[in-house]
Design a protein around this motif. Structure first.
Motif, PDB file in Angstrom:
ATOM      1  N   LEU A  95     -42.520 -46.288 -10.033  1.00 33.07           N
ATOM      2  CA  LEU A  95     -41.312 -45.622  -9.660  1.00 33.07           C
ATOM      3  C   LEU A  95     -40.499 -45.168 -10.741  1.00 33.07           C
ATOM      4  CD1 LEU A  95     -39.577 -48.389  -7.074  1.00 33.07           C
ATOM      5  CD2 LEU A  95     -41.148 -46.383  -6.512  1.00 33.07           C
ATOM      6  N   SER A  96     -40.129 -43.913 -10.548  1.00 38.49           N
ATOM      7  CA  SER A  96     -39.616 -42.967 -11.619  1.00 38.49           C
ATOM      8  C   SER A  96     -38.199 -42.652 -11.414  1.00 38.49           C
ATOM      9  CB  SER A  96     -40.357 -41.732 -12.023  1.00 38.49           C
ATOM     10  OG  SER A  96     -41.804 -42.228 -12.368  1.00 38.49           O
ATOM     11  N   TYR A  97     -37.578 -42.684 -10.021  1.00 34.95           N
ATOM     12  CA  TYR A  97     -36.420 -42.024  -9.596  1.00 34.95           C
ATOM     13  C   TYR A  97     -35.605 -43.014  -9.099  1.00 34.95           C
ATOM     14  CZ  TYR A  97     -38.892 -37.668 -10.733  1.00 34.95           C
ATOM     15  OH  TYR A  97     -39.926 -36.891 -11.197  1.00 34.95           O
ATOM     16  N   GLU A  98     -35.357 -44.416  -9.376  1.00 31.37           N
ATOM     17  CA  GLU A  98     -34.933 -45.279  -8.728  1.00 31.37           C
ATOM     18  C   GLU A  98     -33.325 -45.133  -8.685  1.00 31.37           C
ATOM     19  OE1 GLU A  98     -36.408 -49.717  -9.365  1.00 31.37           O
ATOM     20  OE2 GLU A  98     -37.144 -48.405 -10.975  1.00 31.37           O
ATOM     21  N   GLN A 102     -30.670 -40.367  -4.060  1.00 34.37           N
ATOM     22  CA  GLN A 102     -30.241 -41.209  -2.866  1.00 34.37           C
ATOM     23  C   GLN A 102     -29.074 -42.212  -3.288  1.00 34.37           C
ATOM     24  OE1 GLN A 102     -32.771 -41.666  -5.005  1.00 34.37           O
ATOM     25  NE2 GLN A 102     -32.907 -44.004  -5.313  1.00 34.37           N
ATOM     26  N   SER A 103     -28.701 -42.093  -4.601  1.00 35.01           N
ATOM     27  CA  SER A 103     -27.444 -42.829  -4.841  1.00 35.01           C
ATOM     28  C   SER A 103     -26.060 -41.887  -4.717  1.00 35.01           C
ATOM     29  CB  SER A 103     -27.691 -43.407  -6.488  1.00 35.01           C
ATOM     30  OG  SER A 103     -27.786 -42.286  -7.352  1.00 35.01           O
ATOM     31  N   LEU A 104     -26.471 -40.539  -4.871  1.00 36.25           N
ATOM     32  CA  LEU A 104     -25.141 -39.722  -4.605  1.00 36.25           C
ATOM     33  C   LEU A 104     -24.615 -39.620  -3.087  1.00 36.25           C
ATOM     34  CD1 LEU A 104     -26.624 -36.584  -6.373  1.00 36.25           C
ATOM     35  CD2 LEU A 104     -25.320 -38.252  -7.047  1.00 36.25           C
ATOM     36  N   ASP A 107     -20.271 -36.156  -0.257  1.00 40.55           N
ATOM     37  CA  ASP A 107     -19.297 -35.272  -1.299  1.00 40.55           C
ATOM     38  C   ASP A 107     -19.909 -35.051  -2.659  1.00 40.55           C
ATOM     39  OD1 ASP A 107     -17.292 -35.182   1.011  1.00 40.55           O
ATOM     40  OD2 ASP A 107     -16.271 -37.109   0.198  1.00 40.55           O
ATOM     41  N   GLU A 108     -20.531 -35.875  -3.197  1.00 43.56           N
ATOM     42  CA  GLU A 108     -21.049 -35.691  -4.561  1.00 43.56           C
ATOM     43  C   GLU A 108     -22.074 -34.432  -4.569  1.00 43.56           C
ATOM     44  OE1 GLU A 108     -20.737 -39.674  -7.130  1.00 43.56           O
ATOM     45  OE2 GLU A 108     -22.066 -39.604  -5.374  1.00 43.56           O
ATOM     46  N   LYS A 109     -22.837 -34.409  -3.359  1.00 43.72           N
ATOM     47  CA  LYS A 109     -23.870 -33.573  -3.229  1.00 43.72           C
ATOM     48  C   LYS A 109     -23.238 -32.145  -3.096  1.00 43.72           C
ATOM     49  CE  LYS A 109     -27.233 -36.787  -1.435  1.00 43.72           C
ATOM     50  NZ  LYS A 109     -28.070 -37.228  -0.298  1.00 43.72           N
ATOM     51  N   ILE A 110     -22.230 -32.098  -2.414  1.00 44.06           N
ATOM     52  CA  ILE A 110     -21.569 -30.888  -1.943  1.00 44.06           C
ATOM     53  C   ILE A 110     -20.958 -30.244  -3.060  1.00 44.06           C
ATOM     54  CG2 ILE A 110     -19.602 -29.809  -0.702  1.00 44.06           C
ATOM     55  CD1 ILE A 110     -20.170 -31.622   1.466  1.00 44.06           C
ATOM     56  N   ASP A 129     -24.456  -9.535   1.804  1.00 49.83           N
ATOM     57  CA  ASP A 129     -24.692 -11.132   2.641  1.00 49.83           C
ATOM     58  C   ASP A 129     -25.151 -11.812   1.530  1.00 49.83           C
ATOM     59  OD1 ASP A 129     -24.552 -12.860   4.463  1.00 49.83           O
ATOM     60  OD2 ASP A 129     -26.514 -12.216   5.269  1.00 49.83           O
ATOM     61  N   LEU A 130     -24.877 -13.199   1.876  1.00 51.49           N
ATOM     62  CA  LEU A 130     -25.376 -14.441   0.726  1.00 51.49           C
ATOM     63  C   LEU A 130     -25.698 -15.547   1.617  1.00 51.49           C
ATOM     64  CD1 LEU A 130     -26.046 -15.253  -2.141  1.00 51.49           C
ATOM     65  CD2 LEU A 130     -23.479 -15.962  -2.355  1.00 51.49           C
ATOM     66  N   THR A 131     -26.912 -16.389   1.467  1.00 49.66           N
ATOM     67  CA  THR A 131     -27.146 -17.428   1.942  1.00 49.66           C
ATOM     68  C   THR A 131     -27.534 -18.518   0.764  1.00 49.66           C
ATOM     69  OG1 THR A 131     -27.851 -16.787   3.913  1.00 49.66           O
ATOM     70  CG2 THR A 131     -28.638 -18.930   3.435  1.00 49.66           C
ATOM     71  N   THR A 132     -26.887 -19.586   0.728  1.00 48.95           N
ATOM     72  CA  THR A 132     -27.331 -20.400  -0.434  1.00 48.95           C
ATOM     73  C   THR A 132     -27.605 -21.846   0.283  1.00 48.95           C
ATOM     74  OG1 THR A 132     -25.427 -19.773  -1.788  1.00 48.95           O
ATOM     75  CG2 THR A 132     -26.134 -21.875  -2.447  1.00 48.95           C
ATOM     76  N   GLN A 133     -28.842 -22.280  -0.230  1.00 51.88           N
ATOM     77  CA  GLN A 133     -29.333 -23.399   0.135  1.00 51.88           C
ATOM     78  C   GLN A 133     -29.551 -24.642  -0.977  1.00 51.88           C
ATOM     79  OE1 GLN A 133     -33.441 -24.414   1.717  1.00 51.88           O
ATOM     80  NE2 GLN A 133     -32.382 -23.978   3.396  1.00 51.88           N
ATOM     81  N   LEU A 134     -29.000 -25.873  -0.823  1.00 52.30           N
ATOM     82  CA  LEU A 134     -29.487 -26.778  -1.903  1.00 52.30           C
ATOM     83  C   LEU A 134     -30.249 -27.830  -0.921  1.00 52.30           C
ATOM     84  CD1 LEU A 134     -29.219 -28.023  -4.760  1.00 52.30           C
ATOM     85  CD2 LEU A 134     -27.324 -29.448  -3.797  1.00 52.30           C
ATOM     86  N   LEU A 135     -31.384 -28.152  -1.510  1.00 52.59           N
ATOM     87  CA  LEU A 135     -32.435 -29.044  -0.805  1.00 52.59           C
ATOM     88  C   LEU A 135     -32.321 -30.231  -1.974  1.00 52.59           C
ATOM     89  CD1 LEU A 135     -34.065 -29.887   1.585  1.00 52.59           C
ATOM     90  CD2 LEU A 135     -35.932 -28.469   0.317  1.00 52.59           C
ATOM     91  N   LEU A 136     -32.291 -31.569  -1.508  1.00 51.03           N
ATOM     92  CA  LEU A 136     -32.406 -32.842  -2.327  1.00 51.03           C
ATOM     93  C   LEU A 136     -33.508 -33.716  -1.346  1.00 51.03           C
ATOM     94  CD1 LEU A 136     -28.822 -33.392  -3.452  1.00 51.03           C
ATOM     95  CD2 LEU A 136     -30.786 -32.215  -4.848  1.00 51.03           C
ATOM     96  N   ILE A 137     -34.817 -34.257  -2.241  1.00 45.06           N
ATOM     97  CA  ILE A 137     -35.618 -34.876  -1.350  1.00 45.06           C
ATOM     98  C   ILE A 137     -35.925 -35.994  -2.197  1.00 45.06           C
ATOM     99  CG2 ILE A 137     -37.871 -35.111  -0.754  1.00 45.06           C
ATOM    100  CD1 ILE A 137     -37.751 -32.000   0.145  1.00 45.06           C
TER     101      ILE A 137
END
Length: 446
Positions: A95-98, A102-104, A107-110, A129-137
Motif C-alpha cells: 500500500l502506497s497511498y494510505e 480518501q482522507s480529504l 470542502d478540502e477537495k473543492i 466558455d470554460l469547463t473545469t474538472q477535477l477527478l480524484l480516485i
C-alpha cells in the motif's frame, strides 16, 4: 480466506473504489459526483465455459462462489486447459497511498480546484466558455485465485482538466489543459505557469491563424500527436483479440514484417509509475513491456489469457476491464514511440515549407491514420512562423512510420482520464500514450 471449489478454476477481483469528480461551468461549481463502492468480479472456469458474477460487498463472495460452482461441471483436468495454464499466480502486497485523497473532506477537495477557474478567466480576453474538472480516485485492488494468486495494492489518480473555448472573428479553438498526477503535491507552482502559457498560445492562435493551403507537407508531431498515432493506428492493431475474432487481420499486420527504419520501436508498458501504473492486470498477470513494433518490424501482440491461448502467444499483462461489472479484455496501458537523438532545433532544419501539429481535437484509423488537429503552425525555411487552421492530417499508418526522419531524445507521456479509450463494448477506459517530437517526410494536409 475463501473456499474454492475442487476441479474448477476460480478467481476474484475486488475494487475498493472511491472517486470524487468536481465540475465547474466557468467559475460556478456545477456538479459534484462522489462514488464509494466495494465491487467484486468473480469468475469460474470448468474447461468448457466461463461463469461470471459481479456484485458488491465482500461478505457475499463465498455465497456467490458456491452459486456459480453449482452451475459449472467439475473437471479434474481443468488446470491443464490452455487458458488456465497461461494464468499466473503472483504474490504481491503493498500500500502506497494510505494517507491519500480518501482522507480529504469534500470542502478540502473543492478548495484544491476552486482557484483554477478564477485564475483562468482572469487571464483570458478571447475565451467564450470554460469547463473545469477535477477527478480524484483512490482504489485498493485485490486479486485471488485458486492457482494461488494473492495481490493487494493501491492506486491513486489526480486529473485536472481546464477545457476552454476561444474565438476571434471566424476562428474558434477548443483547447484542453490537462495535469495528471498521483498526489496533491503534483498540483505545484508549475501548474500556474503552464495554464498561463496555455492561454497565451490559444489566444495567439485564434487571433492570427489563417487557413492552410491543402497539399502534401513535411510534418512535425508533438509528443501528444505522436502518442495518438501510436495508440490509434498501432496499439489497436496489436490487441490480440482482434486476431482471434478477425483472422484476416494477420494479412494487414503480420508479425515480423519489416516496414520502417530499424531504429523505430513502439512499446506498451503498464509498469511506468509516472503514468497509468498497473503492476498487474485484471487477470493477475504481472505487467511487462511489450514491443508492438520492434526495430522496424511488426512486433508482439498484446494478450489476455484467452487470446494468448488461442494464438499460442505469451501473456503480456493487458487484460483490463473498465470496472468490476465487466470481464477483462485486451486493452492498452501506456503506449509510446521510442526516443531518438535529434536536437529539437534540428528537427525543423531543412524544411522549406511544412506543418507543425502541436495539439489535437480527435483522431483515429487503424490502417489510414487521420488527425483533426487543434493548434498547427506553418514551418518556413526551418522556422515556425505563423499559426494555420488545419482540418485534417492523414496518412497510411505504415507509410507514416516509414516516413519518420527524426526523433528528439525525450519521451513525454499523456495519461488520458478526460478523453478515454473507446474500444467497444467497454467504452471509457483510461490509457496513456506519447513519445518524442517526430518529423515525418510527408503527410497529406487539408
Amino acid at each position: 480466506m475463501y473456499k474454492f471449489p475442487e476441479n474448477l478454476y476460480t478467481d476474484i477481483r475486488i475494487d475498493n473504489y472511491s472517486e470524487t469528480q468536481l465540475t465547474y461551468d466557468v467559475e460556478v461549481l456545477a456538479e459534484i459526483k462522489e462514488k464509494d463502492v466495494e465491487g467484486i468480479f468473480l469468475r469460474i472456469y470448468d474447461g468448457h465455459r466461463w461463469y461470471y458474477s459481479s456484485f458488491t460487498g465482500k461478505e457475499n463472495i463465498q455465497t456467490e462462489i458456491d452459486v456459480l460452482a453449482e452451475k459449472a461441471t467439475p473437471n479434474p483436468n481443468v488446470y491443464d486447459c490452455p487458458i488456465i495454464k497461461k494464468l499466473e499466480a503472483n504474490q504481491y502486497r503493498k500500500l502506497s497511498y494510505e494517507d491519500g485523497f480518501q482522507s480529504l473532506s469534500l470542502d478540502e477537495k473543492i478548495a484544491v480546484v476552486s482557484k483554477y477557474p478564477k485564475q483562468y478567466v482572469s487571464q483570458c480576453s478571447l475565451m467564450t466558455d470554460l469547463t473545469t474538472q477535477l477527478l480524484l480516485i483512490h482504489n485498493v485492488r485485490e486479486f485471488y485465485s485458486s492457482k494461488g494468486a494473492n495481490l493487494y495494492y493501491d492506486e491513486e489518480v489526480l486529473s485536472l482538466v481546464l477545457s476552454g473555448t476561444f474565438a476571434c472573428g471566424e476562428n474558434v479553438l477548443v483547447e484542453n489543459y490537462e495535469k495528471f498526477g498521483h498526489r496533491l503535491s503534483d498540483l505545484d507552482e508549475s501548474v500556474d505557469r503552464e495554464i498561463t502559457e496555455h492561454i497565451q498560445k490559444a489566444e495567439e492562435f485564434v487571433r492570427e491563424c489563417v487557413s492552410v493551403e491543402p497539399g502534401a507537407y513535411p510534418v512535425v508531431f508533438s509528443p501528444e500527436n505522436t502518442g495518438l498515432l501510436c495508440h490509434e493506428s498501432v496499439g489497436h492493431k496489436s490487441e490480440g483479440d482482434f486476431f482471434v475474432d478477425s483472422p484476416g487481420m494477420e494479412k494487414i499486420w503480420n508479425m515480423g514484417e519489416e516496414f520502417c527504419d530499424r531504429g523505430i520501436s513502439i512499446v506498451d508498458d503498464g509498469e511506468i509509475e509516472s503514468s497509468i501504473y498497473l503492476p498487474f492486470d485484471d487477470e493477475g498477470t504481472r505487467s511487462r513491456p511489450t514491443a508492438i513494433v520492434k526495430e522496424g518490424c511488426v512486433g508482439d501482440r498484446m494478450t489476455n489469457a484467452a487470446a494468448a491461448a488461442e494464438l499460442n502467444l505469451p501473456m503480456t499483462g493487458n487484460a483490463r476491464a473498465i470496472d468490476y461489472t465487466w470481464e477483462p479484455m485486451v486493452r492498452m496501458t501506456t503506449v509510446y514511440l521510442n526516443p531518438g537523438t535529434m536536437p529539437m532545433e534540428d528537427l525543423f532544419k531543412g524544411i522549406e515549407k511544412g506543418i507543425f501539429a502541436d495539439t489535437y481535437i480527435a483522431g483515429g484509423g487503424m490502417d489510414v491514420f487521420s488527425i483533426a488537429p487543434g493548434r498547427c503552425y506553418l514551418i518556413e525555411n526551418g522556422k515556425i512562423t505563423k499559426p494555420v487552421a488545419v482540418s485534417l492530417i492523414f496518412s497510411r499508418c505504415k507509410d507514416a512510420l516509414a516516413a519518420i526522419e527524426g526523433r528528439t531524445a525525450e519521451v513525454i507521456l499523456k495519461p488520458a482520464y478526460y478523453i478515454r479509450c473507446g474500444k467497444p463494448p467497454q467504452l471509457g477506459l483510461a490509457t496513456s500514450d506519447g513519445g518524442p517530437y517526430v518529423r515525418f517526410k510527408s503527410m497529406s494536409v487539408v
